[in-house]
Design a protein around this motif. Structure first.
Motif, PDB file in Angstrom:
ATOM      1  N   ASN A   8       0.850  -1.184   0.000  1.00  0.00           N
ATOM      2  CA  ASN A   8       0.000   0.000   0.000  1.00  0.00           C
ATOM      3  C   ASN A   8       0.884   1.231   0.000  1.00  0.00           C
ATOM      4  OD1 ASN A   8      -2.764  -1.281   0.564  1.00  0.00           O
ATOM      5  ND2 ASN A   8      -1.424  -2.207   2.083  1.00  0.00           N
ATOM      6  N   VAL A   9       0.442   2.268  -0.701  1.00  0.00           N
ATOM      7  CA  VAL A   9       1.156   3.534  -0.742  1.00  0.00           C
ATOM      8  C   VAL A   9       0.152   4.621  -0.385  1.00  0.00           C
ATOM      9  CG1 VAL A   9       2.512   5.143  -2.150  1.00  0.00           C
ATOM     10  CG2 VAL A   9       2.705   2.682  -2.550  1.00  0.00           C
ATOM     11  N   LEU A  10       0.601   5.557   0.446  1.00  0.00           N
ATOM     12  CA  LEU A  10      -0.247   6.643   0.914  1.00  0.00           C
ATOM     13  C   LEU A  10       0.525   7.949   0.792  1.00  0.00           C
ATOM     14  CD1 LEU A  10      -2.810   7.629   2.551  1.00  0.00           C
ATOM     15  CD2 LEU A  10      -1.499   7.081   4.609  1.00  0.00           C
ATOM     16  N   GLY A  42       5.465   6.211  -5.869  1.00  0.00           N
ATOM     17  CA  GLY A  42       5.094   4.958  -5.231  1.00  0.00           C
ATOM     18  C   GLY A  42       4.254   4.152  -6.204  1.00  0.00           C
ATOM     19  N   ILE A  43       4.578   2.867  -6.351  1.00  0.00           N
ATOM     20  CA  ILE A  43       3.886   2.016  -7.320  1.00  0.00           C
ATOM     21  C   ILE A  43       3.354   0.779  -6.603  1.00  0.00           C
ATOM     22  CG2 ILE A  43       4.071   0.758  -9.490  1.00  0.00           C
ATOM     23  CD1 ILE A  43       6.536   2.446 -10.153  1.00  0.00           C
ATOM     24  N   GLU A  44       2.099   0.449  -6.873  1.00  0.00           N
ATOM     25  CA  GLU A  44       1.475  -0.748  -6.326  1.00  0.00           C
ATOM     26  C   GLU A  44       1.108  -1.657  -7.488  1.00  0.00           C
ATOM     27  OE1 GLU A  44      -1.267  -3.642  -5.364  1.00  0.00           O
ATOM     28  OE2 GLU A  44      -1.917  -1.962  -6.567  1.00  0.00           O
ATOM     29  N   GLY A  45       1.420  -2.948  -7.352  1.00  0.00           N
ATOM     30  CA  GLY A  45       1.076  -3.910  -8.391  1.00  0.00           C
ATOM     31  C   GLY A  45       1.949  -5.138  -8.294  1.00  0.00           C
ATOM     32  N   PRO A  46       1.834  -6.045  -9.271  1.00  0.00           N
ATOM     33  CA  PRO A  46       2.688  -7.240  -9.277  1.00  0.00           C
ATOM     34  C   PRO A  46       4.169  -6.850  -9.320  1.00  0.00           C
ATOM     35  CG  PRO A  46       0.903  -7.472 -10.844  1.00  0.00           C
ATOM     36  CD  PRO A  46       0.871  -6.056 -10.367  1.00  0.00           C
ATOM     37  N   GLU A  47       4.985  -7.624  -8.645  1.00  0.00           N
ATOM     38  CA  GLU A  47       6.400  -7.298  -8.477  1.00  0.00           C
ATOM     39  C   GLU A  47       7.117  -7.040  -9.799  1.00  0.00           C
ATOM     40  OE1 GLU A  47      10.203  -9.164  -6.095  1.00  0.00           O
ATOM     41  OE2 GLU A  47       8.189  -9.842  -5.610  1.00  0.00           O
ATOM     42  N   CYS A  92      -0.070   4.181  -9.471  1.00  0.00           N
ATOM     43  CA  CYS A  92       1.077   4.977  -9.070  1.00  0.00           C
ATOM     44  C   CYS A  92       0.640   6.258  -8.366  1.00  0.00           C
ATOM     45  CB  CYS A  92       1.902   5.366 -10.291  1.00  0.00           C
ATOM     46  SG  CYS A  92       2.333   3.988 -11.372  1.00  0.00           S
ATOM     47  N   ILE A  93       1.463   6.687  -7.409  1.00  0.00           N
ATOM     48  CA  ILE A  93       1.309   7.994  -6.787  1.00  0.00           C
ATOM     49  C   ILE A  93       2.608   8.753  -7.011  1.00  0.00           C
ATOM     50  CG2 ILE A  93       1.037   9.282  -4.640  1.00  0.00           C
ATOM     51  CD1 ILE A  93      -0.585   6.979  -3.522  1.00  0.00           C
ATOM     52  N   VAL A  94       2.502   9.971  -7.519  1.00  0.00           N
ATOM     53  CA  VAL A  94       3.645  10.865  -7.667  1.00  0.00           C
ATOM     54  C   VAL A  94       3.463  11.973  -6.639  1.00  0.00           C
ATOM     55  CG1 VAL A  94       4.901  12.414  -9.212  1.00  0.00           C
ATOM     56  CG2 VAL A  94       3.816  10.339 -10.130  1.00  0.00           C
ATOM     57  N   THR A 108      -2.104  10.860  -9.072  1.00  0.00           N
ATOM     58  CA  THR A 108      -2.144   9.414  -9.269  1.00  0.00           C
ATOM     59  C   THR A 108      -2.170   9.127 -10.762  1.00  0.00           C
ATOM     60  OG1 THR A 108      -4.566   9.302  -9.216  1.00  0.00           O
ATOM     61  CG2 THR A 108      -3.403   8.998  -7.125  1.00  0.00           C
ATOM     62  N   VAL A 109      -1.611   7.983 -11.132  1.00  0.00           N
ATOM     63  CA  VAL A 109      -1.662   7.511 -12.509  1.00  0.00           C
ATOM     64  C   VAL A 109      -2.042   6.034 -12.437  1.00  0.00           C
ATOM     65  CG1 VAL A 109      -0.417   7.229 -14.683  1.00  0.00           C
ATOM     66  CG2 VAL A 109       0.180   9.121 -13.155  1.00  0.00           C
TER      67      VAL A 109
END
Length: 180
Positions: A8-10, A42-47, A92-94, A108-109
């Protein structure tokens, strides 16, 4: 199904600052953008997807060979995800500061390259709904950096499964306190 690297990214905006954090720092899903000291992604997803997007964006930034604004980085990330022949299942969060004005920036993207600009807080990851509810209850506009840090900690650790969120890595992004 491949393991999720992102966790998780915040990101939370405060008065003259932005904080971005993750609960899964070991997999490199949160990083400083090269050539820019006050910009993080910050990126969330499969490794494998997180790793590939990070690598491609690092190459793109290095090819430009000058400091990018947060908007330019977000636009490059968005374009990369839109035109990539491989669909990357990432969110993604920039987060950073504008180079001239030093104003906080959060965007966010998503995996389709769709961009949203945020002026308070945003979360991505499997616990996104819970993190959003927690942060919404604690967030106030124009908080000082210490208050934003406390809000982020409470958001990650309040009402979340202790087996899921055990620790967090947080970057505090704010203007330099000394003048050069």
């Amino acid at each position: 199904m491949e393991n999720s690297a992102g966790g998780n990214v915040l990101a939370i905006q405060g008065m003259n600052c932005v904080l971005i954090g993750t609960d899964n720092a070991a997999n490199g899903n949160l990083f400083r953008v090269p050539v820019h000291g006050r910009l993080y992604c910050g990126i969330e997803g499969p490794e494998s997807h997180v790793s590939a997007v990070r690598k491609q964006m690092t190459i793109r930034v290095q090819q430009i060979s000058r400091q990018m604004t947060p908007e330019e980085y977000t636009l490059n990330l968005s374009r990369f995800l839109q035109v990539s022949p491989v669909p990357y299942h990432v969110d993604c969060i920039v987060a950073g500061l504008q180079p001239v004005t030093r104003r906080p920036y959060i965007a966010t993207v998503d995996m389709l390259g769709i961009t949203n600009y945020i002026d308070d807080f945003v979360a991505v990851g499997k616990l996104r709904p819970q993190l959003h509810v927690n942060c919404e209850a604690l967030y106030k506009r124009n908080m000082k950096v210490d208050d934003v840090l406390e809000t982020m900690g409470n958001t990650f650790f309040t009402n979340t499964d202790p087996d899921v969120v055990k620790e967090a890595l947080v970057f505090i992004i704010r203007p330099c306190l000394t003048s050069n």
